[in-house]
Design a protein around this motif. Structure first.
Motif, PDB file in Angstrom:
ATOM      1  N   TYR A  85       0.662  -1.210   0.070  1.00  0.00           N
ATOM      2  CA  TYR A  85       0.120  -0.196  -0.078  1.00  0.00           C
ATOM      3  C   TYR A  85       0.775   1.206  -0.186  1.00  0.00           C
ATOM      4  O   TYR A  85       1.938   1.198   0.169  1.00  0.00           O
ATOM      5  CB  TYR A  85      -0.950  -0.019   1.300  1.00  0.00           C
ATOM      6  N   ARG A  86       0.364   2.317  -0.460  1.00  0.00           N
ATOM      7  CA  ARG A  86       0.803   3.631  -0.215  1.00  0.00           C
ATOM      8  C   ARG A  86      -0.180   4.916   0.419  1.00  0.00           C
ATOM      9  O   ARG A  86      -1.146   4.676  -0.288  1.00  0.00           O
ATOM     10  CB  ARG A  86       1.472   4.272  -1.505  1.00  0.00           C
ATOM     11  N   VAL A  87       0.350   5.328   1.289  1.00  0.00           N
ATOM     12  CA  VAL A  87      -0.600   6.202   2.127  1.00  0.00           C
ATOM     13  C   VAL A  87       0.004   7.807   1.745  1.00  0.00           C
ATOM     14  O   VAL A  87       1.159   7.916   2.256  1.00  0.00           O
ATOM     15  CB  VAL A  87      -0.861   5.921   3.590  1.00  0.00           C
ATOM     16  N   ASP A  88      -0.499   8.680   1.248  1.00  0.00           N
ATOM     17  CA  ASP A  88       0.251   9.969   0.983  1.00  0.00           C
ATOM     18  C   ASP A  88      -0.122  10.825   2.412  1.00  0.00           C
ATOM     19  O   ASP A  88      -0.986  10.585   3.010  1.00  0.00           O
ATOM     20  CB  ASP A  88      -0.797  10.566  -0.211  1.00  0.00           C
ATOM     21  N   ILE A  89       1.034  11.580   2.733  1.00  0.00           N
ATOM     22  CA  ILE A  89       0.910  12.214   4.033  1.00  0.00           C
ATOM     23  C   ILE A  89       0.662  13.748   3.582  1.00  0.00           C
ATOM     24  O   ILE A  89       1.553  14.308   2.761  1.00  0.00           O
ATOM     25  CB  ILE A  89       2.159  12.439   4.702  1.00  0.00           C
ATOM     26  N   GLU A  90      -0.561  14.300   3.458  1.00  0.00           N
ATOM     27  CA  GLU A  90      -1.105  15.517   3.075  1.00  0.00           C
ATOM     28  C   GLU A  90      -0.612  16.749   4.072  1.00  0.00           C
ATOM     29  O   GLU A  90      -0.211  17.722   3.606  1.00  0.00           O
ATOM     30  CB  GLU A  90      -2.533  15.674   2.792  1.00  0.00           C
ATOM     31  N   GLU A  91      -0.601  16.370   5.277  1.00  0.00           N
ATOM     32  CA  GLU A  91      -0.471  17.344   6.351  1.00  0.00           C
ATOM     33  C   GLU A  91       1.016  17.730   6.498  1.00  0.00           C
ATOM     34  O   GLU A  91       1.652  17.013   6.697  1.00  0.00           O
ATOM     35  CB  GLU A  91      -1.089  16.712   7.959  1.00  0.00           C
ATOM     36  N   THR A  92       1.257  19.150   6.497  1.00  0.00           N
ATOM     37  CA  THR A  92       2.492  19.454   6.478  1.00  0.00           C
ATOM     38  C   THR A  92       3.254  19.167   7.729  1.00  0.00           C
ATOM     39  O   THR A  92       4.482  18.770   7.672  1.00  0.00           O
ATOM     40  CB  THR A  92       2.334  21.078   6.187  1.00  0.00           C
ATOM     41  N   ALA A  93       2.666  19.371   8.757  1.00  0.00           N
ATOM     42  CA  ALA A  93       3.131  19.119  10.183  1.00  0.00           C
ATOM     43  C   ALA A  93       3.806  17.658  10.096  1.00  0.00           C
ATOM     44  O   ALA A  93       4.636  17.426  10.798  1.00  0.00           O
ATOM     45  CB  ALA A  93       1.951  19.479  11.315  1.00  0.00           C
ATOM     46  N   LYS A  94       2.747  16.658   9.619  1.00  0.00           N
ATOM     47  CA  LYS A  94       3.261  15.376   9.593  1.00  0.00           C
ATOM     48  C   LYS A  94       4.367  14.799   8.626  1.00  0.00           C
ATOM     49  O   LYS A  94       5.131  13.891   9.071  1.00  0.00           O
ATOM     50  CB  LYS A  94       2.093  14.438   9.447  1.00  0.00           C
ATOM     51  N   GLN A  95       4.866  15.819   7.445  1.00  0.00           N
ATOM     52  CA  GLN A  95       5.646  15.584   6.730  1.00  0.00           C
ATOM     53  C   GLN A  95       7.234  15.391   7.303  1.00  0.00           C
ATOM     54  O   GLN A  95       8.206  15.059   6.583  1.00  0.00           O
ATOM     55  CB  GLN A  95       5.693  16.292   5.376  1.00  0.00           C
ATOM     56  N   HIS A  96       7.557  15.978   8.218  1.00  0.00           N
ATOM     57  CA  HIS A  96       8.677  16.329   8.673  1.00  0.00           C
ATOM     58  C   HIS A  96       9.121  14.985   9.735  1.00  0.00           C
ATOM     59  O   HIS A  96      10.182  15.041  10.172  1.00  0.00           O
ATOM     60  CB  HIS A  96       8.724  17.594   9.844  1.00  0.00           C
ATOM     61  N   PHE A  97       8.348  14.157   9.997  1.00  0.00           N
ATOM     62  CA  PHE A  97       8.519  12.787  10.786  1.00  0.00           C
ATOM     63  C   PHE A  97       9.238  12.083   9.849  1.00  0.00           C
ATOM     64  O   PHE A  97       9.203  11.693   9.012  1.00  0.00           O
ATOM     65  CB  PHE A  97       7.401  12.428  11.481  1.00  0.00           C
ATOM     66  N   SER A  98      10.288  11.038  10.471  1.00  0.00           N
ATOM     67  CA  SER A  98      10.983   9.982   9.763  1.00  0.00           C
ATOM     68  C   SER A  98       9.918   8.902   9.831  1.00  0.00           C
ATOM     69  O   SER A  98      10.160   8.214   8.770  1.00  0.00           O
ATOM     70  CB  SER A  98      12.374   9.832  10.592  1.00  0.00           C
ATOM     71  N   ALA A  99       9.189   8.736  10.614  1.00  0.00           N
ATOM     72  CA  ALA A  99       8.406   7.466  10.647  1.00  0.00           C
ATOM     73  C   ALA A  99       6.943   7.999  11.287  1.00  0.00           C
ATOM     74  O   ALA A  99       6.903   8.538  12.106  1.00  0.00           O
ATOM     75  CB  ALA A  99       8.840   6.183  11.361  1.00  0.00           C
ATOM     76  N   LEU A 100       5.880   7.201  10.634  1.00  0.00           N
ATOM     77  CA  LEU A 100       4.537   7.512  11.018  1.00  0.00           C
ATOM     78  C   LEU A 100       3.587   6.391  11.212  1.00  0.00           C
ATOM     79  O   LEU A 100       3.849   5.420  10.635  1.00  0.00           O
ATOM     80  CB  LEU A 100       3.807   8.506  10.117  1.00  0.00           C
ATOM     81  N   HIS A 101       2.779   6.326  12.067  1.00  0.00           N
ATOM     82  CA  HIS A 101       1.672   5.354  12.160  1.00  0.00           C
ATOM     83  C   HIS A 101       0.724   5.537  11.143  1.00  0.00           C
ATOM     84  O   HIS A 101      -0.004   6.540  11.022  1.00  0.00           O
ATOM     85  CB  HIS A 101       1.275   5.095  13.530  1.00  0.00           C
ATOM     86  N   VAL A 102       0.317   4.488  10.247  1.00  0.00           N
ATOM     87  CA  VAL A 102      -0.715   4.964   9.205  1.00  0.00           C
ATOM     88  C   VAL A 102      -1.634   3.414   9.148  1.00  0.00           C
ATOM     89  O   VAL A 102      -1.130   2.536   9.662  1.00  0.00           O
ATOM     90  CB  VAL A 102      -0.487   5.106   7.967  1.00  0.00           C
TER      91      VAL A 102
END
Length: 199
Positions: A75-92
């Motif tokens: 899968y691929r989940v786009d990260i639209e929120e600018t604040a979240k784009q700066h993290f190196s890893a995220l829970h999706v």
């Protein structure tokens, strides 16, 4: 009789930032500044207070792509929120089965931003107001720099306007709104432009 030969379509456009620069108002001191651009970035420099800014012109896409540990699908989940784009890893959440997983944030260069139009009297990269900006009957009249201003005055005050040689190509005057080219308005608009030229 004053004659003018029109200029090519892109002579005085946002692309002037790559050659002659766009004259704007400084957000700090309201003095005159210049926006220039190259392949990768746009730059602002105030000629009055020296304030400078730089903005990358590349548009990036941020996403988390992975294989779901529950359903096994990629899968691929786009990260639209600018604040979240700066993290190196995220829970999706897996878009297929809804399982929450941690994944690395990937940053991919998509394209250069060519959203290059003057909008409401502001240049496109920093949103700074143009230095040569006025209005006529509630409609904005602007020039991107002194060369453009001179062209507008020469074009609108000419008795004869000629298209350059060549088959039906668009010219600089095709950018002008109808109200500026209307005979009854031209003289008053030229006066407004000449007043800006004195600044």
């Amino acid at each position: 009789m004053k004659r003018i030969k029109d200029e090519p379509y892109f002579t005085h456009s946002v692309y002037s930032a790559f050659t002659t620069g766009i004259q704007v108002k400084c957000p700090k001191c309201h003095g005159m500044g210049i926006v220039t651009a190259d392949e990768g970035s746009a730059y602002f420099k105030c000629t009055n207070c020296g304030y400078q800014a730089e903005k990358e012109r590349t548009v990036y896409r941020y996403d988390v792509h992975n294989q779901c540990k529950n359903c096994g699908r990629y899968y691929r989940v786009d990260i639209e929120e600018t604040a979240k784009q700066h993290f190196s890893a995220l829970h999706v959440k897996c878009p297929y089965c809804g399982t929450m997983m941690s994944g690395e944030v990937h940053k991919t260069a998509e394209a250069f931003s060519y959203a290059a139009e003057i909008n409401k009297g502001k240049e496109p990269w920093f949103g700074l107001e143009l230095w040569f900006l006025t209005s006529f009957q509630g409609k904005p009249i602007w020039a991107i720099n002194r060369e453009h201003l001179t062209y507008l005055i020469d074009y609108l005050s000419a008795d004869m306007r000629e298209k350059p040689m060549g088959r039906g190509k668009k010219t600089q005057s095709d950018h002008l709104p109808t109200f500026m080219k209307t005979a009854k308005n031209r003289e008053r608009i030229v006066k407004l432009l000449e007043k800006m030229q004195e600044e």
